[in-house]
Design a protein around this motif. Structure first.
Motif, PDB file in Angstrom:
ATOM      1  N   VAL A   1      45.170  38.883  49.697  1.00 63.64           N
ATOM      2  CA  VAL A   1      46.452  39.169  49.038  1.00 63.64           C
ATOM      3  C   VAL A   1      47.300  39.970  50.027  1.00 63.64           C
ATOM      4  O   VAL A   1      47.027  41.138  50.288  1.00 63.64           O
ATOM      5  N   MET A   2      48.307  39.316  50.569  1.00 66.02           N
ATOM      6  CA  MET A   2      49.101  39.922  51.629  1.00 66.02           C
ATOM      7  C   MET A   2      50.324  40.657  51.088  1.00 66.02           C
ATOM      8  O   MET A   2      50.874  40.290  50.053  1.00 66.02           O
ATOM      9  N   ASP A   3      50.722  41.684  51.821  1.00 66.96           N
ATOM     10  CA  ASP A   3      51.935  42.421  51.491  1.00 66.96           C
ATOM     11  C   ASP A   3      53.132  41.489  51.708  1.00 66.96           C
ATOM     12  O   ASP A   3      53.214  40.822  52.737  1.00 66.96           O
ATOM     13  N   PRO A   4      54.067  41.424  50.762  1.00 66.91           N
ATOM     14  CA  PRO A   4      55.188  40.492  50.919  1.00 66.91           C
ATOM     15  C   PRO A   4      56.149  40.846  52.052  1.00 66.91           C
ATOM     16  O   PRO A   4      56.818  39.980  52.591  1.00 66.91           O
TER      17      PRO A   4
ATOM     18  N   VAL B   1      44.439  45.569  50.700  1.00 69.38           N
ATOM     19  CA  VAL B   1      43.271  46.409  51.010  1.00 69.38           C
ATOM     20  C   VAL B   1      43.510  47.163  52.316  1.00 69.38           C
ATOM     21  O   VAL B   1      43.293  48.371  52.397  1.00 69.38           O
ATOM     22  N   GLU B   2      43.984  46.454  53.354  1.00 72.68           N
ATOM     23  CA  GLU B   2      44.227  47.087  54.654  1.00 72.68           C
ATOM     24  C   GLU B   2      45.287  48.184  54.566  1.00 72.68           C
ATOM     25  O   GLU B   2      45.236  49.169  55.294  1.00 72.68           O
ATOM     26  N   LEU B   3      46.254  48.005  53.658  1.00 71.83           N
ATOM     27  CA  LEU B   3      47.300  49.012  53.473  1.00 71.83           C
ATOM     28  C   LEU B   3      46.831  50.187  52.624  1.00 71.83           C
ATOM     29  O   LEU B   3      47.553  51.167  52.472  1.00 71.83           O
ATOM     30  N   GLY B   4      45.637  50.091  52.058  1.00 68.02           N
ATOM     31  CA  GLY B   4      45.120  51.187  51.233  1.00 68.02           C
ATOM     32  C   GLY B   4      45.770  51.247  49.868  1.00 68.02           C
ATOM     33  O   GLY B   4      45.840  52.310  49.248  1.00 68.02           O
ATOM     34  N   MET B   5      46.225  50.106  49.372  1.00 74.14           N
ATOM     35  CA  MET B   5      46.917  50.072  48.081  1.00 74.14           C
ATOM     36  C   MET B   5      45.968  49.980  46.891  1.00 74.14           C
ATOM     37  O   MET B   5      46.374  50.238  45.767  1.00 74.14           O
TER      38      MET B   5
ATOM     39  N   VAL C   1      38.441  49.415  41.442  1.00 75.30           N
ATOM     40  CA  VAL C   1      38.162  48.135  40.804  1.00 75.30           C
ATOM     41  C   VAL C   1      37.076  48.396  39.774  1.00 75.30           C
ATOM     42  O   VAL C   1      36.032  48.969  40.094  1.00 75.30           O
ATOM     43  N   VAL C   2      37.331  48.001  38.537  1.00 71.57           N
ATOM     44  CA  VAL C   2      36.386  48.219  37.448  1.00 71.57           C
ATOM     45  C   VAL C   2      35.999  46.861  36.870  1.00 71.57           C
ATOM     46  O   VAL C   2      36.867  46.095  36.439  1.00 71.57           O
ATOM     47  N   LEU C   3      34.703  46.569  36.887  1.00 67.49           N
ATOM     48  CA  LEU C   3      34.227  45.332  36.275  1.00 67.49           C
ATOM     49  C   LEU C   3      34.205  45.503  34.768  1.00 67.49           C
ATOM     50  O   LEU C   3      33.847  46.560  34.254  1.00 67.49           O
ATOM     51  N   GLN C   4      34.597  44.465  34.066  1.00 63.49           N
ATOM     52  CA  GLN C   4      34.593  44.467  32.613  1.00 63.49           C
ATOM     53  C   GLN C   4      33.849  43.227  32.134  1.00 63.49           C
ATOM     54  O   GLN C   4      33.612  42.304  32.916  1.00 63.49           O
ATOM     55  N   ASP C   5      33.489  43.197  30.850  1.00 61.57           N
ATOM     56  CA  ASP C   5      32.759  42.055  30.301  1.00 61.57           C
ATOM     57  C   ASP C   5      33.471  40.734  30.550  1.00 61.57           C
ATOM     58  O   ASP C   5      32.861  39.735  30.883  1.00 61.57           O
ATOM     59  N   ASN C   6      34.776  40.747  30.401  1.00 66.52           N
ATOM     60  CA  ASN C   6      35.537  39.507  30.509  1.00 66.52           C
ATOM     61  C   ASN C   6      36.318  39.385  31.815  1.00 66.52           C
ATOM     62  O   ASN C   6      37.162  38.516  31.944  1.00 66.52           O
ATOM     63  N   GLY C   7      36.085  40.264  32.790  1.00 67.83           N
ATOM     64  CA  GLY C   7      36.833  40.182  34.042  1.00 67.83           C
ATOM     65  C   GLY C   7      36.827  41.473  34.816  1.00 67.83           C
ATOM     66  O   GLY C   7      35.792  42.125  34.950  1.00 67.83           O
ATOM     67  N   ALA C   8      38.008  41.854  35.293  1.00 71.54           N
ATOM     68  CA  ALA C   8      38.111  43.057  36.116  1.00 71.54           C
ATOM     69  C   ALA C   8      39.455  43.733  35.907  1.00 71.54           C
ATOM     70  O   ALA C   8      40.446  43.109  35.528  1.00 71.54           O
ATOM     71  N   GLU C   9      39.449  45.019  36.180  1.00 71.81           N
ATOM     72  CA  GLU C   9      40.662  45.819  36.156  1.00 71.81           C
ATOM     73  C   GLU C   9      40.842  46.361  37.570  1.00 71.81           C
ATOM     74  O   GLU C   9      39.938  46.986  38.118  1.00 71.81           O
ATOM     75  N   VAL C  10      42.002  46.076  38.166  1.00 75.68           N
ATOM     76  CA  VAL C  10      42.297  46.517  39.526  1.00 75.68           C
ATOM     77  C   VAL C  10      43.389  47.570  39.446  1.00 75.68           C
ATOM     78  O   VAL C  10      44.435  47.348  38.834  1.00 75.68           O
ATOM     79  N   HIS C  11      43.140  48.709  40.076  1.00 79.37           N
ATOM     80  CA  HIS C  11      44.122  49.792  40.130  1.00 79.37           C
ATOM     81  C   HIS C  11      44.747  49.778  41.521  1.00 79.37           C
ATOM     82  O   HIS C  11      44.035  49.706  42.526  1.00 79.37           O
ATOM     83  N   MET C  12      46.066  49.843  41.574  1.00 82.79           N
ATOM     84  CA  MET C  12      46.778  49.789  42.846  1.00 82.79           C
ATOM     85  C   MET C  12      47.883  50.830  42.887  1.00 82.79           C
ATOM     86  O   MET C  12      48.300  51.346  41.845  1.00 82.79           O
ATOM     87  N   ILE C  13      48.313  51.148  44.099  1.00 78.00           N
ATOM     88  CA  ILE C  13      49.453  52.043  44.298  1.00 78.00           C
ATOM     89  C   ILE C  13      50.406  51.389  45.300  1.00 78.00           C
ATOM     90  O   ILE C  13      49.971  50.730  46.242  1.00 78.00           O
ATOM     91  N   PRO C  14      51.710  51.544  45.095  1.00 77.33           N
ATOM     92  CA  PRO C  14      52.663  51.008  46.075  1.00 77.33           C
ATOM     93  C   PRO C  14      52.693  51.905  47.311  1.00 77.33           C
ATOM     94  O   PRO C  14      52.337  53.083  47.253  1.00 77.33           O
ATOM     95  N   THR C  15      53.129  51.339  48.434  1.00 73.65           N
ATOM     96  CA  THR C  15      53.225  52.124  49.663  1.00 73.65           C
ATOM     97  C   THR C  15      54.439  53.048  49.667  1.00 73.65           C
ATOM     98  O   THR C  15      54.535  53.919  50.514  1.00 73.65           O
TER      99      THR C  15
ATOM    100  N   LYS D   1      48.936  55.897  38.511  1.00 72.39           N
ATOM    101  CA  LYS D   1      49.934  56.968  38.584  1.00 72.39           C
ATOM    102  C   LYS D   1      49.317  58.328  38.939  1.00 72.39           C
ATOM    103  O   LYS D   1      50.015  59.327  39.021  1.00 72.39           O
ATOM    104  N   HIS D   2      48.008  58.341  39.170  1.00 76.60           N
ATOM    105  CA  HIS D   2      47.320  59.595  39.486  1.00 76.60           C
ATOM    106  C   HIS D   2      47.107  59.790  40.981  1.00 76.60           C
ATOM    107  O   HIS D   2      46.709  60.865  41.409  1.00 76.60           O
ATOM    108  N   ILE D   3      47.365  58.745  41.756  1.00 76.47           N
ATOM    109  CA  ILE D   3      47.173  58.818  43.206  1.00 76.47           C
ATOM    110  C   ILE D   3      48.475  58.412  43.875  1.00 76.47           C
ATOM    111  O   ILE D   3      49.100  57.431  43.492  1.00 76.47           O
ATOM    112  N   THR D   4      48.864  59.160  44.872  1.00 78.55           N
ATOM    113  CA  THR D   4      50.055  58.837  45.643  1.00 78.55           C
ATOM    114  C   THR D   4      49.616  58.252  46.971  1.00 78.55           C
ATOM    115  O   THR D   4      48.751  58.794  47.641  1.00 78.55           O
ATOM    116  N   TRP D   5      50.228  57.145  47.341  1.00 77.17           N
ATOM    117  CA  TRP D   5      49.893  56.517  48.612  1.00 77.17           C
ATOM    118  C   TRP D   5      50.361  57.396  49.756  1.00 77.17           C
ATOM    119  O   TRP D   5      51.403  58.060  49.666  1.00 77.17           O
ATOM    120  N   ASN D   6      49.610  57.419  50.852  1.00 78.48           N
ATOM    121  CA  ASN D   6      50.066  58.047  52.087  1.00 78.48           C
ATOM    122  C   ASN D   6      49.646  57.165  53.246  1.00 78.48           C
ATOM    123  O   ASN D   6      48.737  56.337  53.127  1.00 78.48           O
TER     124      ASN D   6
END
Length: 161
Positions: A15-18, A26-30, A34-48, A80-85
């Motif tokens: 998944v590339m940065d636009p 991943v390379e940008l540290g965004m 990642v949380v596995l769930q019964d029916n899939g996954a939850e991905v947490h991300m932060i903008p740069t 919203k709990h982590i700020t990208w740097n």
């Protein structure tokens, strides 16, 4: 295929940065979790960058890519709990940035200071005989520099804390 955190991260590497299409989220540290769930996954991300206009686009790309690759249901949440740097950018990503023509940010060891914007190595010729022309480039997370050695104008991904 068994769904694992490793499989999800492997898919996220595609998944590339636009705005910088040679770097993955991943390379940008965004990706913060990642949380596995019964029916899939939850991905947490932060903008740069807090005002990044591409956040919803990136969320959609993450969800669509994982659903297509792994055939799972995916929820993408802006953390919203982590700020990208800029220290979150991987060493490999910094090499790719320079090859793409954007000077990578210097590593922060404290507050952002003027010294982080001087003698920025030119991604075209490697010279540090450069100067800051404008604090904002094509996006808010980049600055514009000029190389006195090769005469090229280039952008620097800003060091941010």
């Amino acid at each position: 295929m068994e769904i694992t955190i490793e499989n999800i991260y492997n898919s996220l590497q595609q998944v590339m940065d636009p705005e910088i299409p040679v770097l993955s989220v991943v390379e940008l540290g965004m990706i913060t979790d990642v949380v596995l769930q019964d029916n899939g996954a939850e991905v947490h991300m932060i903008p740069t960058f807090a005002a990044c206009p591409a956040v919803s686009y990136i969320q959609r790309n993450i969800r669509e890519h994982l659903e297509r690759d792994l055939h799972i249901s995916v929820t993408v949440i802006v953390d919203k709990h982590i700020t990208w740097n800029s220290n979150r950018i991987t060493a490999e990503a910094k090499v790719k940035l320079a090859q793409f023509g954007i000077a990578p940010p210097k590593r922060l060891a404290g507050e952002v200071s003027e010294e982080l914007f001087v003698e920025v190595p030119c991604p075209h010729c490697g010279s540090t005989d450069t100067y800051l022309r404008a604090p904002f480039g094509s996006t808010l997370c980049r600055a514009i520099h000029f190389c006195k050695s090769c005469g090229q104008i280039f952008e620097q991904f800003k060091p941010l804390e």
